[in-house]
Design a protein around this motif. Structure first.
Motif, PDB file in Angstrom:
ATOM      1  N   TYR A 283       0.849  -1.185   0.000  1.00 11.44           N
ATOM      2  CA  TYR A 283       0.000   0.000   0.000  1.00 11.44           C
ATOM      3  C   TYR A 283       0.887   1.240   0.000  1.00 11.44           C
ATOM      4  O   TYR A 283       2.029   1.205   0.426  1.00 11.44           O
ATOM      5  N   ASP A 284       0.339   2.341  -0.424  1.00  7.95           N
ATOM      6  CA  ASP A 284       1.075   3.603  -0.438  1.00  7.95           C
ATOM      7  C   ASP A 284       0.970   4.268   0.927  1.00  7.95           C
ATOM      8  O   ASP A 284       0.216   5.221   1.121  1.00  7.95           O
ATOM      9  N   MET A 285       1.693   3.698   1.900  1.00 10.10           N
ATOM     10  CA  MET A 285       1.657   4.227   3.255  1.00 10.10           C
ATOM     11  C   MET A 285       2.990   3.980   3.941  1.00 10.10           C
ATOM     12  O   MET A 285       3.789   3.179   3.475  1.00 10.10           O
ATOM     13  N   THR A 286       3.218   4.713   5.017  1.00  5.97           N
ATOM     14  CA  THR A 286       4.441   4.532   5.791  1.00  5.97           C
ATOM     15  C   THR A 286       4.069   4.213   7.227  1.00  5.97           C
ATOM     16  O   THR A 286       3.006   4.590   7.710  1.00  5.97           O
ATOM     17  N   LEU A 287       4.970   3.538   7.902  1.00  9.73           N
ATOM     18  CA  LEU A 287       4.819   3.268   9.322  1.00  9.73           C
ATOM     19  C   LEU A 287       5.773   4.177  10.086  1.00  9.73           C
ATOM     20  O   LEU A 287       6.922   4.342   9.692  1.00  9.73           O
ATOM     21  N   ASN A 288       5.274   4.751  11.160  1.00  9.47           N
ATOM     22  CA  ASN A 288       6.061   5.662  11.967  1.00  9.47           C
ATOM     23  C   ASN A 288       5.730   5.410  13.427  1.00  9.47           C
ATOM     24  O   ASN A 288       4.709   4.809  13.739  1.00  9.47           O
ATOM     25  N   LEU A 289       6.580   5.862  14.309  1.00  7.64           N
ATOM     26  CA  LEU A 289       6.364   5.669  15.731  1.00  7.64           C
ATOM     27  C   LEU A 289       6.217   7.025  16.403  1.00  7.64           C
ATOM     28  O   LEU A 289       7.040   7.913  16.184  1.00  7.64           O
ATOM     29  N   ALA A 290       5.169   7.183  17.208  1.00  8.28           N
ATOM     30  CA  ALA A 290       4.976   8.412  17.984  1.00  8.28           C
ATOM     31  C   ALA A 290       5.264   8.113  19.449  1.00  8.28           C
ATOM     32  O   ALA A 290       4.837   7.098  19.979  1.00  8.28           O
ATOM     33  N   VAL A 291       6.020   9.013  20.076  1.00  7.42           N
ATOM     34  CA  VAL A 291       6.329   8.893  21.503  1.00  7.42           C
ATOM     35  C   VAL A 291       6.030  10.220  22.190  1.00  7.42           C
ATOM     36  O   VAL A 291       6.036  11.272  21.554  1.00  7.42           O
ATOM     37  N   ASP A 292       5.771  10.126  23.481  1.00  8.98           N
ATOM     38  CA  ASP A 292       5.575  11.337  24.270  1.00  8.98           C
ATOM     39  C   ASP A 292       6.261  11.160  25.613  1.00  8.98           C
ATOM     40  O   ASP A 292       6.957  10.165  25.836  1.00  8.98           O
ATOM     41  N   LEU A 293       6.071  12.101  26.492  1.00 10.90           N
ATOM     42  CA  LEU A 293       6.753  12.066  27.783  1.00 10.90           C
ATOM     43  C   LEU A 293       6.279  10.917  28.667  1.00 10.90           C
ATOM     44  O   LEU A 293       6.954  10.553  29.619  1.00 10.90           O
ATOM     45  N   LYS A 294       5.138  10.318  28.347  1.00  8.88           N
ATOM     46  CA  LYS A 294       4.627   9.181  29.109  1.00  8.88           C
ATOM     47  C   LYS A 294       5.158   7.850  28.582  1.00  8.88           C
ATOM     48  O   LYS A 294       4.967   6.821  29.212  1.00  8.88           O
ATOM     49  N   SER A 295       5.798   7.870  27.429  1.00  8.51           N
ATOM     50  CA  SER A 295       6.309   6.629  26.824  1.00  8.51           C
ATOM     51  C   SER A 295       7.445   6.063  27.670  1.00  8.51           C
ATOM     52  O   SER A 295       8.260   6.810  28.220  1.00  8.51           O
ATOM     53  N   ASN A 296       7.507   4.747  27.730  1.00  4.64           N
ATOM     54  CA  ASN A 296       8.607   4.066  28.408  1.00  4.64           C
ATOM     55  C   ASN A 296       9.800   4.098  27.453  1.00  4.64           C
ATOM     56  O   ASN A 296       9.817   3.390  26.445  1.00  4.64           O
ATOM     57  N   LEU A 297      10.785   4.914  27.766  1.00  5.79           N
ATOM     58  CA  LEU A 297      11.903   5.139  26.851  1.00  5.79           C
ATOM     59  C   LEU A 297      12.728   3.881  26.616  1.00  5.79           C
ATOM     60  O   LEU A 297      13.160   3.624  25.493  1.00  5.79           O
ATOM     61  N   GLU A 298      12.927   3.070  27.625  1.00  2.74           N
ATOM     62  CA  GLU A 298      13.721   1.847  27.450  1.00  2.74           C
ATOM     63  C   GLU A 298      13.011   0.862  26.535  1.00  2.74           C
ATOM     64  O   GLU A 298      13.632   0.249  25.661  1.00  2.74           O
ATOM     65  N   LYS A 299      11.693   0.707  26.701  1.00  2.00           N
ATOM     66  CA  LYS A 299      10.927  -0.181  25.817  1.00  2.00           C
ATOM     67  C   LYS A 299      10.890   0.385  24.394  1.00  2.00           C
ATOM     68  O   LYS A 299      10.941  -0.363  23.421  1.00  2.00           O
ATOM     69  N   THR A 300      10.805   1.701  24.291  1.00  2.00           N
ATOM     70  CA  THR A 300      10.829   2.350  22.979  1.00  2.00           C
ATOM     71  C   THR A 300      12.144   2.066  22.274  1.00  2.00           C
ATOM     72  O   THR A 300      12.163   1.729  21.088  1.00  2.00           O
ATOM     73  N   LYS A 301      13.248   2.171  22.997  1.00  2.00           N
ATOM     74  CA  LYS A 301      14.564   1.898  22.409  1.00  2.00           C
ATOM     75  C   LYS A 301      14.677   0.445  21.971  1.00  2.00           C
ATOM     76  O   LYS A 301      15.208   0.160  20.895  1.00  2.00           O
ATOM     77  N   GLU A 302      14.185  -0.484  22.783  1.00  2.00           N
ATOM     78  CA  GLU A 302      14.202  -1.905  22.407  1.00  2.00           C
ATOM     79  C   GLU A 302      13.413  -2.117  21.117  1.00  2.00           C
ATOM     80  O   GLU A 302      13.866  -2.814  20.209  1.00  2.00           O
TER      81      GLU A 302
END
Length: 109
Positions: free
Chosen positions: A11-30
């Motif tokens: 499909y003509d789409m992209t996947l992206n990740l949104a993070v905010d100050l409530k996001s678990n940074l270590e899990k985000t990095k993993e």
């Protein structure tokens, strides 16, 4: 996530990740270490109250941007950082200096 990647393939789409100050940074990095090649960018939310137009930029976001940018450099991950929320002529400069590359401006216009 791999099921989502498979469903989006072709499909003509992209996947992206949104993070905010409530996001678990270590899990985000993993997650990013394992999946960055499927993403086009990481979007950092520049405000605390997501979904509200006209919110003030939260200065704590700068450390999140710096942390992600350093992680990308150390991990050899080549993803741009977008910032959405609270963008104006002052906050854009601060976010750029922290390492963000693309900015979404709404109510400041």
């Amino acid at each position: 996530f791999q099921n989502l990647v498979t469903k989006c393939d072709g499909y003509d789409m992209t996947l992206n990740l949104a993070v905010d100050l409530k996001s678990n940074l270590e899990k985000t990095k993993e997650f990013l270490k394992e999946n960055f090649e499927f993403l086009n960018y990481v979007q950092v939310m520049g405000i605390r109250e997501i979904g509200k137009q006209g919110e003030k930029f939260d200065e704590e976001v700068l450390s999140l941007i710096i942390n992600l940018k350093n992680f990308f450099t150390d991990s050899k991950i080549d993803l741009p950082i977008f910032v959405d929320g609270g963008m104006n002529e002052k906050s854009i400069v601060k976010c750029k200096e922290a390492g963000a590359e693309v900015f979404v401006v709404g109510s400041a216009l």
